[in-house]
Structure formats: C-alpha cells, structure tokens
Design a protein around this motif. Sequence first.
Motif, PDB file in Angstrom:
ATOM      1  N   ASN A 144     -74.033 -81.541  68.322  1.00  0.00           N
ATOM      2  CA  ASN A 144     -72.685 -81.105  67.960  1.00  0.00           C
ATOM      3  C   ASN A 144     -71.944 -80.545  69.171  1.00  0.00           C
ATOM      4  OD1 ASN A 144     -72.063 -81.683  65.242  1.00  0.00           O
ATOM      5  ND2 ASN A 144     -73.477 -80.110  64.545  1.00  0.00           N
ATOM      6  N   THR A 145     -72.569 -79.601  69.893  1.00  0.00           N
ATOM      7  CA  THR A 145     -71.842 -78.928  70.974  1.00  0.00           C
ATOM      8  C   THR A 145     -71.572 -79.855  72.160  1.00  0.00           C
ATOM      9  OG1 THR A 145     -73.939 -78.067  71.849  1.00  0.00           O
ATOM     10  CG2 THR A 145     -72.716 -76.654  70.346  1.00  0.00           C
ATOM     11  N   ALA A 146     -72.552 -80.712  72.503  1.00  0.00           N
ATOM     12  CA  ALA A 146     -72.358 -81.625  73.640  1.00  0.00           C
ATOM     13  C   ALA A 146     -71.251 -82.629  73.342  1.00  0.00           C
ATOM     14  CB  ALA A 146     -73.669 -82.345  73.959  1.00  0.00           C
ATOM     15  N   VAL A 147     -71.198 -83.083  72.104  1.00  0.00           N
ATOM     16  CA  VAL A 147     -70.155 -84.041  71.723  1.00  0.00           C
ATOM     17  C   VAL A 147     -68.805 -83.345  71.609  1.00  0.00           C
ATOM     18  CG1 VAL A 147     -69.418 -85.659  69.934  1.00  0.00           C
ATOM     19  CG2 VAL A 147     -71.837 -85.511  70.561  1.00  0.00           C
ATOM     20  N   ALA A 148     -68.810 -82.102  71.117  1.00  0.00           N
ATOM     21  CA  ALA A 148     -67.552 -81.371  70.957  1.00  0.00           C
ATOM     22  C   ALA A 148     -66.839 -81.189  72.296  1.00  0.00           C
ATOM     23  CB  ALA A 148     -67.812 -80.016  70.303  1.00  0.00           C
ATOM     24  N   ILE A 149     -67.596 -80.861  73.340  1.00  0.00           N
ATOM     25  CA  ILE A 149     -66.953 -80.614  74.635  1.00  0.00           C
ATOM     26  C   ILE A 149     -66.463 -81.922  75.269  1.00  0.00           C
ATOM     27  CG2 ILE A 149     -68.957 -80.810  76.177  1.00  0.00           C
ATOM     28  CD1 ILE A 149     -67.946 -78.203  77.505  1.00  0.00           C
ATOM     29  N   ALA A 150     -67.002 -83.059  74.793  1.00  0.00           N
ATOM     30  CA  ALA A 150     -66.576 -84.351  75.331  1.00  0.00           C
ATOM     31  C   ALA A 150     -65.468 -84.994  74.514  1.00  0.00           C
ATOM     32  CB  ALA A 150     -67.777 -85.300  75.403  1.00  0.00           C
ATOM     33  N   LEU A 151     -65.012 -84.351  73.444  1.00  0.00           N
ATOM     34  CA  LEU A 151     -64.029 -84.977  72.555  1.00  0.00           C
ATOM     35  C   LEU A 151     -62.738 -85.404  73.266  1.00  0.00           C
ATOM     36  CD1 LEU A 151     -64.270 -82.972  69.196  1.00  0.00           C
ATOM     37  CD2 LEU A 151     -65.071 -85.281  69.681  1.00  0.00           C
ATOM     38  N   PRO A 152     -62.139 -84.572  74.126  1.00  0.00           N
ATOM     39  CA  PRO A 152     -60.911 -85.032  74.792  1.00  0.00           C
ATOM     40  C   PRO A 152     -61.131 -86.308  75.606  1.00  0.00           C
ATOM     41  CG  PRO A 152     -61.187 -82.660  75.038  1.00  0.00           C
ATOM     42  CD  PRO A 152     -62.463 -83.173  74.464  1.00  0.00           C
TER      43      PRO A 152
END
Length: 550
Positions: free
Chosen positions: A50-58
């Motif tokens: 979740n967190t690794a993907v969240a920071i890559a969302l932009p």
Amino acid sequence: MTPADDDKRRSVASTNTDKPTIAHPPRSFAKDVLLICTVTLAMILNTANNTAVAIALPTIGKDLNIVEYKLQWIISAYSLSSGCLLLFLGRIADLYSRKWTFIFGCAFMGIFGLGCGFANDEITLDVLRGIQGIGAAACIPAGLGILAHNFPPSPIRSIAFATFAAGAPVGGAIGLAIGGVLTQLTAQTWRSTFWFLTGLSAVCCVGAVISIDEDDSSHRLIDRRVDWLGAFLVTAGLTLIIFVLSDGSIAPNGWRTGYIIGLLIAGVALLVLFVFWEHYLEQLHAREGAALDKWWTPPPLMSVTIWTRAQGRLAVVLGIAFLEWCSFNSWTFWVQLYYQDYVALNPVLTMVRLLPMSVTGVLCNVLVALVVGHLPVVFLIVIGTLFTGLANLLFAVINPAAPYWAFGFPAAILSVFGADFVFATGTLFVAKVCLPHEQSVGGALFQTLTQVGTAFGIAISTIVFNATLSKTSLQYGVHVDKSGTNAPRPAQLVAYKDAMWTGCAFGFAGALLAFVFLRSVGIVGHRKERDARSDLTAADETEMAATTRA
C-alpha cells in the motif's frame, strides 16, 4: 450444567476430531526464528504494497494518463479484496492447511504484483491490484493461526506476536523509502517498486516451505465442507459496505447518490442474513439427531458464539480494534492532506515528518514483547488508545504558525501507540481464547474489523470535514465547489480540525470501552511455559472447559 451449556458442548464436540493429539517433532531455535521472520515478512509485504504504491501514484498517473480522482482505486482495489475475503480465507486455512494457504497468499501477492509492473493501462492495473489483494487476505489470517499453533503460551509467543505486529510499521517505512527511491531513481520508475516487492514475496514463499510445519491433524475438523452460502453473504456484504464507505464522499451527489444508498442498504442486509445463517447452522450442528449430510448443512463459516469467548470480552477487544483503526487511520489520512494541501509541502517533506511513526512503531512492539507478560492487558490498551486520541487532539488544536516540534512531532510519536499496542495484545488475546480449530478465523475477524474501521473512520471524518468546510466557507461568502479548492484558508483549517476531533472521539471511545470491560482480563502474555488458560479468571476457565470438553 445448563441446557445452553450442554448445547454448546455438543456443538464443539460435533466439530472436533476424536483423534489423539499428535506432537510436533522438535523444532530448532533457528527454525523458530525463521518462521517468525517469514510470517513478519508477509505483514511487511502487505503494508508495503500500500505505502510503496501510494507514494508512486503521481508518477503512475502521468505515465498511464489516469486522472487524479481515479488514482485512489489503485489503492482501494487492493484494500477492498484483502479486507473482504479475510474471513472466508481464514476459514479455509483452519479447515485445510494454514501452511499452504499462507504460501498460496504470498505467491499470489508476488505473481500479480509482477503483472502490475507490466500493466499499460488503468483498468488492467486496477484489476491486477484487486486480485493481488486476495493474496494478502489468505496469508495474514493464516500467519496468525500459524503463530498461535506453533508457539504455545510462553515468552516466545509474546515475542512472535509482537514481531508480527511490528511488520506493519516496518512495512510502512520500507514502502515509503524503497518505493520513493525506486520510483525516482530507476529507469522503470514505479514498475521497479512492484518488481522489488515480487522478489520479497518469493523470499517469503521459500521461508514458509522451510520453516512452517503442517497443522496438527488432531485439531482438524472431521467435516471440512465449506459454507459457500455464508462465504458469499459475508464477502458480498463487506464488499458493498467498504465500497460505499470509500466512494460515498466522491460520488456524484455524495452520500445522497442513489446507488450509494442502495448499495449500503444491500450490504447491511447481506451481513444480517449472514449472521442469521451462521446461527442457524451452528444450532443445527448442536442438535442431536439433526441431518447434517445435506449439501446445504456444512459447519458454519464463523461460529456466532466465537464473539462470546471469554464471557464476551473477545467481542469487546474486536470492538476496540474497530475504534482504534477508525482513530489511527483517520489521523493518518488527514495529516497527510494537511501537510500537502494546507501547508503546501511536497510528498518527500511530508514523508520526513511522518517517519517518526515507523521508528516509534518498532519500539512500541519491542516494549510489548518485554512487558506483555507482566502487565494486565487493560493498561496497554487504554494507554495506546488514549495516545492515538491525543495525536488527533494535537492537530484538532494545532497552530499552523507553530514549529513542527510543537504539534507535528509529538503527534507522530503518539499516533502509533494505539495501533501497535492494540494489534499485538489483541491478537495475543484472540489466540488465547479461540479454540484450536478457529485460530485463523479469529485472526481474520480481528483483521476484518481493522479494515472496516479504517473505511468507517475515514468516511465519517470526511463527512464532518465537508460539512464544516461548506458551513464555514459560507461565513466568508464563498460557496464551495465539489473539489473544495476554492474554500478560504481559515475555513480549510477549521475543517481539518473538526475532522481531527472526530478521530479523537474514536480513540477516546476505545479507551473508555477497554477501561470499563477489560479490567478483569489480566495478563495475556506469559512469563513461563504454562497452560493457555492460566491467566484467565475462574469464570473464564469454566467457560473454556464447557466449550472444549468432548
């Protein structure tokens, strides 16, 4: 013995095998350590996904041309499937094999995570993320059952559960750090993040094959039919409710949108039907002479009486987990928006301000491992939930002109106490009072309440935020549009504060619930090898004896 006790006795007797207990071969200390590390790595993977993907969302949005308001589904798809299938897959683990359910789950996370790294459009990525979440729903409750099964009441059990709980903050830190570095510095950007997590999934599978023994067959159920109707009712009901809680605030007409109201009613109705169906099956299996050979009469997916374990205090612990995750994840959600949208910090500076959470989370779980065998559980849970409430309170009264060290830093430190104390002690308590054949189901119930609590807390605080934002903006003569970006800054600040007051209320409610109902629970950890019921009250011992006597 009362007729109710006799019914309860027959219910359990009808589901337990009469085979003699088969002892496990001796396990080495190194194998125990590898098992704890493997199961903890699964928790790290679940959080990092979740967190690794969240920071890559932009970056993902720019690369795949996904509009901003649709980016949330890359996270939500994973959370939806992982949260709604916990109970069903926890039951499968208890019925057949916790070891192979765990391995299946880790492999599923890795295989479909690898596919996510090759996705070239929004729909493919959303679908793969949804399927990937099934892996987390399989391995997390199975992992809790594995720890309860392999470590009898002893100091190492407390260490094992505390280490497993520490996987969440560690996974959060690894996800933020590794995800940010790989996204920014590698040629494949966000795709590298998925491939890295796939490698960790492979390591987890190998560690599980080496370190995890097969379940003790004496604790397997004779009747291992699956309650497919119950599985459908609970999975569909949870899916609709979590979807509504996640999507209600961004629907075309908000919570008044027709499909939001309809799906919410349908979800609640399905869960009510699930409870009635499980109660019917449980009573049917408790009845002497009942015909149980029909295809529609399998053992219940979830014994309704599991909520009454330890004289109903298991239900209290599950309720506290729900409230704590309402408070903790509400704070986490709004504090990131506050830093980025109100203070106008970039994602990296926001991450730096939240890093103390990960460090404190690890230290909290070390502390739990050291003291859980010496302190009554009520102290840890009350302190933890109060601290999470105080973290919300600090932002509810925050002065934006004050330095970070006055409000932001202490709030980041205090916020994680509740989540880590409640998770470690709560899962220990679940393992202690649940019967051997329902350990993974008990763990799945705990995890499900945290998932629903997360969605519920964010939904309620969003309603409060939007209502305050609209009302306060009108005082400045501004009608807020749907995005809320035209709201005056003073109105935004009041809205953020009111959302934090909501999270504060959830945290303090959890503390009050623990103080009122858990004062007589005593110690859930263990200072030495002893019977699993030795720390329960005399009344609890009588109840446990009634439910386990064949």
